[in-house]
Design a protein around this motif. Structure first.
Motif, mmCIF file in Angstrom:
data_model
loop_
_atom_site.group_PDB
_atom_site.id
_atom_site.type_symbol
_atom_site.label_atom_id
_atom_site.label_comp_id
_atom_site.label_asym_id
_atom_site.label_seq_id
_atom_site.Cartn_x
_atom_site.Cartn_y
_atom_site.Cartn_z
ATOM 1 N N HIS A 1 62.384 50.232 35.997
ATOM 2 C CA HIS A 1 62.980 49.587 34.946
ATOM 3 C C HIS A 1 62.974 50.357 33.598
ATOM 4 N N ARG A 2 64.306 50.587 32.992
ATOM 5 C CA ARG A 2 64.431 51.567 32.071
ATOM 6 C C ARG A 2 64.697 50.572 30.936
ATOM 7 N N LEU A 3 63.780 50.277 30.195
ATOM 8 C CA LEU A 3 63.995 49.255 29.041
ATOM 9 C C LEU A 3 64.590 49.658 27.775
ATOM 10 N N ALA A 4 65.424 48.673 27.204
ATOM 11 C CA ALA A 4 66.259 49.098 26.022
ATOM 12 C C ALA A 4 65.589 49.857 25.074
ATOM 13 N N ASP A 5 64.360 49.814 24.963
ATOM 14 C CA ASP A 5 63.588 50.639 23.997
ATOM 15 C C ASP A 5 63.242 52.023 24.491
ATOM 16 N N GLY A 6 63.588 52.214 25.613
ATOM 17 C CA GLY A 6 63.382 53.759 26.072
ATOM 18 C C GLY A 6 62.149 53.776 26.966
ATOM 19 N N LYS A 7 61.303 52.534 26.932
ATOM 20 C CA LYS A 7 60.145 52.516 27.747
ATOM 21 C C LYS A 7 60.372 52.291 29.177
ATOM 22 N N LEU A 8 59.385 52.956 30.040
ATOM 23 C CA LEU A 8 59.798 52.947 31.349
ATOM 24 C C LEU A 8 58.521 51.805 32.160
ATOM 25 N N ARG A 9 59.307 51.077 32.923
ATOM 26 C CA ARG A 9 58.219 50.220 33.902
ATOM 27 C C ARG A 9 58.332 50.309 35.371
ATOM 28 N N THR B 1 48.657 48.871 24.239
ATOM 29 C CA THR B 1 48.262 50.184 24.915
ATOM 30 C C THR B 1 48.762 51.339 24.190
ATOM 31 N N GLY B 2 49.941 51.014 23.386
ATOM 32 C CA GLY B 2 50.577 52.303 22.748
ATOM 33 C C GLY B 2 51.007 53.350 23.947
ATOM 34 N N THR B 3 51.566 53.207 24.731
ATOM 35 C CA THR B 3 52.156 53.640 25.817
ATOM 36 C C THR B 3 53.690 53.676 25.901
ATOM 37 N N ASP B 4 54.241 54.432 26.692
ATOM 38 C CA ASP B 4 55.786 54.309 26.904
ATOM 39 C C ASP B 4 56.069 54.146 28.315
ATOM 40 N N VAL B 5 55.010 54.122 29.054
ATOM 41 C CA VAL B 5 55.122 54.290 30.590
ATOM 42 C C VAL B 5 54.142 53.261 31.235
ATOM 43 N N LEU B 6 54.565 52.150 32.287
ATOM 44 C CA LEU B 6 53.823 51.211 32.815
ATOM 45 C C LEU B 6 53.964 51.315 34.266
ATOM 46 N N ILE B 7 52.911 51.273 35.042
ATOM 47 C CA ILE B 7 52.726 51.230 36.355
ATOM 48 C C ILE B 7 52.083 50.048 36.820
ATOM 49 N N ASN C 1 56.907 38.672 32.660
ATOM 50 C CA ASN C 1 57.810 38.011 31.275
ATOM 51 C C ASN C 1 58.048 39.162 30.468
ATOM 52 N N ALA C 2 59.146 39.495 29.920
ATOM 53 C CA ALA C 2 59.554 40.573 29.217
ATOM 54 C C ALA C 2 58.514 40.492 27.777
ATOM 55 N N ASP C 3 58.247 39.610 27.040
ATOM 56 C CA ASP C 3 57.522 39.611 26.045
ATOM 57 C C ASP C 3 55.979 39.947 26.112
ATOM 58 N N ALA C 4 55.495 39.463 27.487
ATOM 59 C CA ALA C 4 54.452 40.024 27.978
ATOM 60 C C ALA C 4 54.277 41.434 28.060
ATOM 61 N N ILE C 5 55.290 42.056 28.867
ATOM 62 C CA ILE C 5 55.340 43.497 28.929
ATOM 63 C C ILE C 5 55.490 44.210 27.445
#
Ligand code: MN
Length: 260
Positions: free
Chosen positions: A215-223, A199-205, A188-192
């Motif tokens: 996935h390159r999210l709109a806010d620049g974060k990477l999933r 976690t205060g991070t920009d990258v999730l694995i 779920n996008a909200d859960a991500i």
């Protein structure tokens, strides 16, 4: 080969990330592929992160009496003995792994989610099931089975009884998954977003969804989503993510080749 390609290849691997192998004796080629991975790619990294559902299920650490399980633990332990640090995060199938297995396999248990810093990168790691919040039935089940009191009660049962119960749950789950909307089974996008905030991070694995992607999210974060492994089929699936010393994350396909 150009100098640039040579320099890229020369970057040592700092960490490897895998998940969703669903190891079981009934899948000998998948098992063999993982054992080969442990003896090849995994020997050339400093750290190996096992991010959940490595086993198809885990009935309790006393199930190390099963030779198949002991074989996997031995293979992990042999890798650790070569100096590779091993880390384990529970999946929704093998969350009953405990300290006895961790000792036998030479690995460190991690909470979910967990933040690491390696090669100058700060990364959030998760299995991914806790972010599938649209699946309300699963979230209720998860809340129940992750309670320590529930687990103590379950682990107090004889091993054969625990295995029978798990087999029953697996059968029901397979039936339910076939009829569920595919969208419900993804994160779920909200859960991500909440996980990134927490976690205060920009990258999730993460893994779990069996939908390998970046996935390159709109806010620049990477999933980054890890693939599942299945070699006992005509078109095998598998792969992993690596982090090299230059701080670059690489996605690898079932053959180990980098995904551009
Ligand atoms: Mn899973």
């Amino acid at each position: 080969m150009t100098d640039f390609q040579f320099m890229q290849k020369a970057q040592p691997t700092v960490a490897l990330f895998v998940s969703d192998l669903h190891l079981q004796a009934a899948l000998p080629r998948t098992t063999a592929a993982f054992l080969a991975f442990l003896q090849s790619h995994a020997t050339r990294t400093q750290q190996l992160y096992l991010l959940g559902d490595i086993f198809e299920y885990w009935a309790g650490d006393d199930d190390l009496v099963t030779p198949y399980n002991q074989q996997i633990a031995d293979a992990l332990k042999a890798l650790q003995a070569q100096g590779v640090e091993l880390f384990w995060m529970a999946g929704n199938r093998d969350f009953l792994v405990g300290q006895d297995f961790a000792r036998a396999a030479g690995l460190t248990l991690l909470p979910d989610p967990h933040v690491i810093t390696a090669a100058g990168r700060t990364l959030a790691l998760a299995h991914g099931d806790a972010q599938c919040t649209d699946d309300q039935a699963y979230m209720a089940f998860r809340a129940q089975v992750r309670q320590p009191a529930y687990q103590q009660q379950f682990l107090a049962m004889p091993l054969a009884q625990r295995k029978a119960i798990i087999e029953g749950i697996r059968k029901n789950s397979q039936d339910a998954n076939q009829s569920k909307e595919m969208a419900i089974m993804d994160v779920n996008a909200d859960a991500i977003a909440a996980l990134f905030a927490q976690t205060g991070t920009d990258v999730l694995i993460h893994g779990h969804t069996h939908r390998p992607a970046l996935h390159r999210l709109a806010d620049g974060k990477l999933r980054y989503v890890l693939p599942d492994w299945e070699y006992d089929v005509e078109a095998p699936r598998g792969g992993w993510i690596s982090l090299t010393a230059d701080g670059v994350l690489h996605r690898h396909d079932v053959s180990g080749d980098e995904i551009a």
